[in-house]
Write an enzyme that holds these catalytic residues in place. Sequence first.
Site, short mmCIF file in Angstrom:
data_model
loop_
_atom_site.label_atom_id
_atom_site.label_comp_id
_atom_site.label_asym_id
_atom_site.label_seq_id
_atom_site.Cartn_x
_atom_site.Cartn_y
_atom_site.Cartn_z
N CYS A 142 -54.64 -81.44 40.06
CA CYS A 142 -54.60 -82.09 38.75
C CYS A 142 -55.19 -81.16 37.70
O CYS A 142 -56.29 -80.66 37.86
CB CYS A 142 -55.38 -83.39 38.82
SG CYS A 142 -55.82 -84.11 37.23
N GLU A 143 -54.45 -80.94 36.62
CA GLU A 143 -54.95 -80.02 35.60
C GLU A 143 -56.07 -80.63 34.75
O GLU A 143 -56.73 -79.92 34.00
CB GLU A 143 -53.82 -79.54 34.69
CG GLU A 143 -53.24 -80.58 33.75
CD GLU A 143 -52.13 -79.99 32.88
OE1 GLU A 143 -52.03 -80.42 31.71
OE2 GLU A 143 -51.36 -79.14 33.35
N HIS A 144 -56.29 -81.92 34.88
CA HIS A 144 -57.35 -82.57 34.10
C HIS A 144 -58.72 -82.48 34.75
O HIS A 144 -59.75 -82.45 34.06
CB HIS A 144 -56.99 -84.04 33.85
CG HIS A 144 -55.70 -84.22 33.12
ND1 HIS A 144 -54.79 -85.22 33.43
CD2 HIS A 144 -55.14 -83.51 32.12
CE1 HIS A 144 -53.75 -85.12 32.63
NE2 HIS A 144 -53.94 -84.09 31.83
N HIS A 145 -58.74 -82.46 36.10
CA HIS A 145 -60.03 -82.42 36.81
C HIS A 145 -60.10 -81.34 37.89
O HIS A 145 -61.14 -81.15 38.51
CB HIS A 145 -60.33 -83.78 37.45
CG HIS A 145 -60.49 -84.90 36.47
ND1 HIS A 145 -59.44 -85.73 36.13
CD2 HIS A 145 -61.55 -85.31 35.75
CE1 HIS A 145 -59.87 -86.63 35.25
NE2 HIS A 145 -61.13 -86.40 35.00
N GLN A 197 -48.01 -84.62 37.43
CA GLN A 197 -46.88 -84.96 38.30
C GLN A 197 -45.56 -85.04 37.55
O GLN A 197 -44.52 -84.63 38.07
CB GLN A 197 -47.16 -86.27 39.05
CG GLN A 197 -46.11 -86.59 40.11
CD GLN A 197 -46.50 -87.76 40.98
OE1 GLN A 197 -47.67 -87.96 41.28
NE2 GLN A 197 -45.53 -88.56 41.39
N HIS A 232 -53.39 -89.00 43.93
CA HIS A 232 -54.20 -88.15 43.06
C HIS A 232 -55.68 -88.39 43.39
O HIS A 232 -56.18 -89.51 43.23
CB HIS A 232 -53.94 -88.49 41.60
CG HIS A 232 -52.54 -88.16 41.15
ND1 HIS A 232 -52.28 -87.25 40.16
CD2 HIS A 232 -51.33 -88.61 41.58
CE1 HIS A 232 -50.97 -87.14 39.98
NE2 HIS A 232 -50.37 -87.97 40.83
N CYS A 263 -58.10 -87.44 41.72
CA CYS A 263 -58.85 -87.78 40.51
C CYS A 263 -58.90 -89.29 40.33
O CYS A 263 -59.74 -89.82 39.60
CB CYS A 263 -58.26 -87.10 39.28
SG CYS A 263 -56.55 -87.53 38.93
#
Length: 232
Positions: A124-127, A165, A193, A195
């Site tokens: 995940c590019e956010h976490h 995704q 995910h 996250c």
Amino acid sequence: MEFKTADFAPTNGNRISNFSFDEIGDDHFYTGLETPMKSDAFEMSDLEKKEKISDLFAQIMDVMGLDLTDDSLKGTPNRVAKMYIEEIFSGLNPANKPKIALFENKYQYNQMLVEKNITFYSNCEHHFVPIIGQAHIAYVSSGKVIGLSKLNRIVQYYAKRPQVQERLTNQIAMELKAILNTEDIAVIIDAKHLCVSSRGVKDDTSATVTSYYSGVFEKPHKIAELQNYLNQ
């Protein structure tokens, strides 16, 4: 050079589409089809990147209070750097893009071909925590066919980068359309995910499904036929 979060803030402050980062929180969003990359992303060699990542990750560990002189931890910064560049984020480098050969459809097979249950691991590019799932791909030949293993390799290439995704689904589909020269493409991804399951709401039972249908796969009876194959 020392970086701070403010160095990367957008021009309108810490806001995206008029929402603050805090308001966005854990919401699932992405900003475009292309993976966000700097223009000079590949001026530094892989060796230089690994050395820099190792140094920076050692700083992170130090800030968290870990003892980097401990035999179990002293090699961790180098291991993480190698893992990032050579493995889990290797799909960022176009040099690692799989070389694809096409073959004449000599069997004259004109029905859908389905490759299902392609296991992938992304992040995940956010976490920067794992996304674990399966991709299902279908296409109808326009005169050319692709080796089955190459379908897996395309999925892995786009998965091995910080991802969202929805973007992953579309990137795989766009690549297949370009390679196979056909609009008759379907991509379905079913993933968990971490996250969501290991932090935040800590829901370990939910999964996310995304899909891309084009050409003949936009027709309800073709979608139903594909779903029947996937459920077998």
